[in-house]
Design an enzyme around this catalytic site. Structure first.
Site, short mmCIF file in Angstrom:
data_model
loop_
_atom_site.label_atom_id
_atom_site.label_comp_id
_atom_site.label_asym_id
_atom_site.label_seq_id
_atom_site.Cartn_x
_atom_site.Cartn_y
_atom_site.Cartn_z
N LEU A 158 0.82 -1.22 0.00
CA LEU A 158 0.00 0.00 0.00
C LEU A 158 0.85 1.26 0.00
O LEU A 158 1.98 1.28 0.49
CB LEU A 158 -0.91 -0.03 1.22
CG LEU A 158 -1.78 -1.30 1.33
CD1 LEU A 158 -2.64 -1.24 2.59
CD2 LEU A 158 -2.65 -1.48 0.09
N HIS A 176 -3.66 4.43 -1.69
CA HIS A 176 -4.58 3.54 -0.98
C HIS A 176 -5.08 4.19 0.31
O HIS A 176 -6.27 4.11 0.63
CB HIS A 176 -3.88 2.22 -0.61
CG HIS A 176 -3.45 1.40 -1.77
ND1 HIS A 176 -2.13 1.27 -2.14
CD2 HIS A 176 -4.16 0.66 -2.67
CE1 HIS A 176 -2.05 0.47 -3.18
NE2 HIS A 176 -3.24 0.10 -3.54
N LYS A 208 -7.01 6.18 -10.64
CA LYS A 208 -5.88 5.84 -11.51
C LYS A 208 -6.26 4.68 -12.43
O LYS A 208 -5.91 4.66 -13.59
CB LYS A 208 -4.61 5.48 -10.72
CG LYS A 208 -3.42 5.31 -11.65
CD LYS A 208 -2.16 4.95 -10.92
CE LYS A 208 -2.02 3.48 -10.73
NZ LYS A 208 -1.80 2.72 -11.99
N ASP A 209 -6.98 3.72 -11.86
CA ASP A 209 -7.52 2.62 -12.66
C ASP A 209 -8.89 3.07 -13.18
O ASP A 209 -9.93 2.56 -12.76
CB ASP A 209 -7.62 1.35 -11.81
CG ASP A 209 -6.25 0.85 -11.40
OD1 ASP A 209 -5.45 0.52 -12.28
OD2 ASP A 209 -5.96 0.84 -10.19
N SER A 216 1.80 3.97 -7.66
CA SER A 216 1.40 2.62 -8.03
C SER A 216 2.37 1.65 -7.39
O SER A 216 3.57 1.94 -7.28
CB SER A 216 1.46 2.47 -9.56
OG SER A 216 1.45 1.10 -9.91
O1 PAF Z 1 -7.26 -2.25 -7.94
C1 PAF Z 1 -6.86 -3.27 -7.35
O2 PAF Z 1 -5.96 -3.24 -6.51
C2 PAF Z 1 -7.52 -4.60 -7.66
O3 PAF Z 1 -7.86 -4.70 -9.00
C3 PAF Z 1 -8.73 -4.91 -6.76
C4 PAF Z 1 -9.86 -3.92 -6.98
C5 PAF Z 1 -8.31 -4.89 -5.30
C6 PAF Z 1 -9.27 -6.32 -7.07
O4 PAF Z 1 -8.31 -7.30 -6.85
#
Ligand code: PAF
Length: 280
Positions: A34, A38, A152-153, A188
Site C-alpha cells: 500500500l 490507498h 488511476k484505474d 502505483s
Molecule cells: O485495484 C486493485 O488493486 C484490484 O484490481 C482490486 C480492486 C483490489 C481487485 O483485486
C-alpha cells in the site's frame, strides 16, 4: 487499534455487530503493497462510513499467464501499520482457498461486457473478468454500504460501476482522486519495479497527458493528439499500448465534440507496465 481478520465467519460477525449498532460500513479492496493512494481511499471511505474494512488479497484470477502475480510485492507489516494510521478498523485477509472454495479453475466467474472489452480489456484479456469475480466475492463477504476505488484505474472504476448497477449490489461506489509523486508520476505498487534509469523517465506519462489535454483544447484532431502522444512516449523510451482520448464512458469522441473527456495512457518501460489518465 486495527483488527486483522482471517476467517470469513469472524468478519461477518464483526460487520453484523456494527450493523446492529446502526453503523455504516465502508470498504477499500486492495492487493497490498500500500501507498498514499490507498490510504487516501481509506480516508475517503471514512467520510461516508462509521467503520472501514480494507482487504489485502493478491488475486490470481486477474493476472495473465505472463504477468507479475508471483513477484507482486507483498509487504504485510507495513500495510497493516499504514492502514491503521489511515483510520482503517479491520484488515480482511482472505486466503486463495477461502476466496475460491472450489479452486480457481472451478470458480464461478463474473464478466461485465461492453466497457471491459476495450483498452485494458484488449491488452490484458480476461483481466477484468478476474477483477469483477473477486470484487463480487469481496462485496458478498464484507457487505459494505460504500466502497472506494482509485481513479488511476479509470477503466476499472467504470467496470465496477457497471457491475454494481447490473447486479444491483446495494453499495455506493466512490472514486478517489489520483495521488501523484512530486514529479507527477501516479503512485502505483508497480513503480518500484522501475530501475534507477527508468524512474525519472516514468514521469513523462503525466506530461504527455497534460499535452494531450492542451492539444485537444486548442482544437487538434483526435488522431493528431493521440499520434503526438504516442511519439512523445516512444521518444522517452516507452513501448506504447495506447494513448487515447475518450468520452468519460470510454467511447470515442468526434473531432470538435464539446463535453468532458479523459486522456488515457498505458505504456511499458522495460518490463514495467504503467497506466495513468487525466480527466478534463
Ligand atoms: O485495484 C486493485 O488493486 C484490484 O484490481 C482490486 C480492486 C483490489 C481487485 O483485486
Amino acid at each position: 487499534m486495527i483488527e486483522t481478520i482471517t476467517e470469513l465467519a469472524a468478519l461477518r460477525e464483526r460487520v453484523r455487530g456494527w450493523r446492529r449498532d446502526g453503523l455504516r460500513v465502508g470498504f477499500v479492496p486492495t492487493m497490498g503493497n500500500l501507498h498514499a493512494g490507498h490510504y487516501s481511499l481509506v480516508m475517503l471511505a471514512r467520510q461516508y462510513a462509521d467503520r472501514v474494512v480494507s482487504s489485502v488479497f493478491v488475486n490470481p484470477t486477474q493476472f495473465g499467464p505472463n504477468e507479475d502475480f508471483t513477484r507482486y510485492p507483498r509487504t504485510p507489516d507495513a500495510d497493516t501499520a499504514g492502514l491503521e494510521g489511515a483510520g482503517c478498523d479491520v484488515l480482511w485477509l482472505p486466503t486463495v482457498e477461502s476466496m475460491y472454495p472450489f479452486g480457481v479453475e472451478l470458480a464461478s466467474r463474473i464478466r461485465v461486457p461492453g466497457v471491459s472489452a476495450v483498452l485494458e480489456g484488449e491488452c490484458r484479456p480476461g483481466h477484468f473478468d478476474g477483477v469483477c469475480t473477486v470484487v463480487s466475492r469481496l462485496f458478498n463477504q464484507v457487505q459494505p454500504d460504500v466502497a472506494a476505488f482509485g481513479k488511476k484505474d479509470y477503466q476499472q472504476l467504470a467496470v465496477i460501476r457497471q457491475l454494481v448497477a447490473d447486479l444491483q449490489f446495494p453499495i455506493e461506489i466512490l472514486g478517489g482522486g489520483i495521488v501523484r509523486e512530486a514529479d507527477g508520476l501516479a503512485m502505483s505498487s508497480r513503480n518500484q519495479y522501475l530501475g534507477a534509469d527508468d524512474r525519472p523517465r516514468a514521469a513523462t506519462i503525466h506530461r504527455v497527458l497534460r499535452d494531450m489535454r492542451e492539444a485537444h483544447l486548442a482544437g487538434a484532431p483526435r488522431a493528431v493528439v493521440q499520434a503526438q502522444a504516442a511519439e512523445q512516449l516512444r521518444q522517452a523510451g516507452f513501448v506504447v499500448d495506447y494513448a487515447t482520448l475518450r468520452r468519460p464512458d470510454l467511447s470515442e469522441p468526434l473531432d470538435g465534440e464539446a463535453g468532458p473527456k479523459v486522456a488515457l495512457v498505458a505504456a511499458r518501460l522495460g518490463t514495467t507496465r504503467l497506466i495513468d489518465n487525466l480527466e478534463f
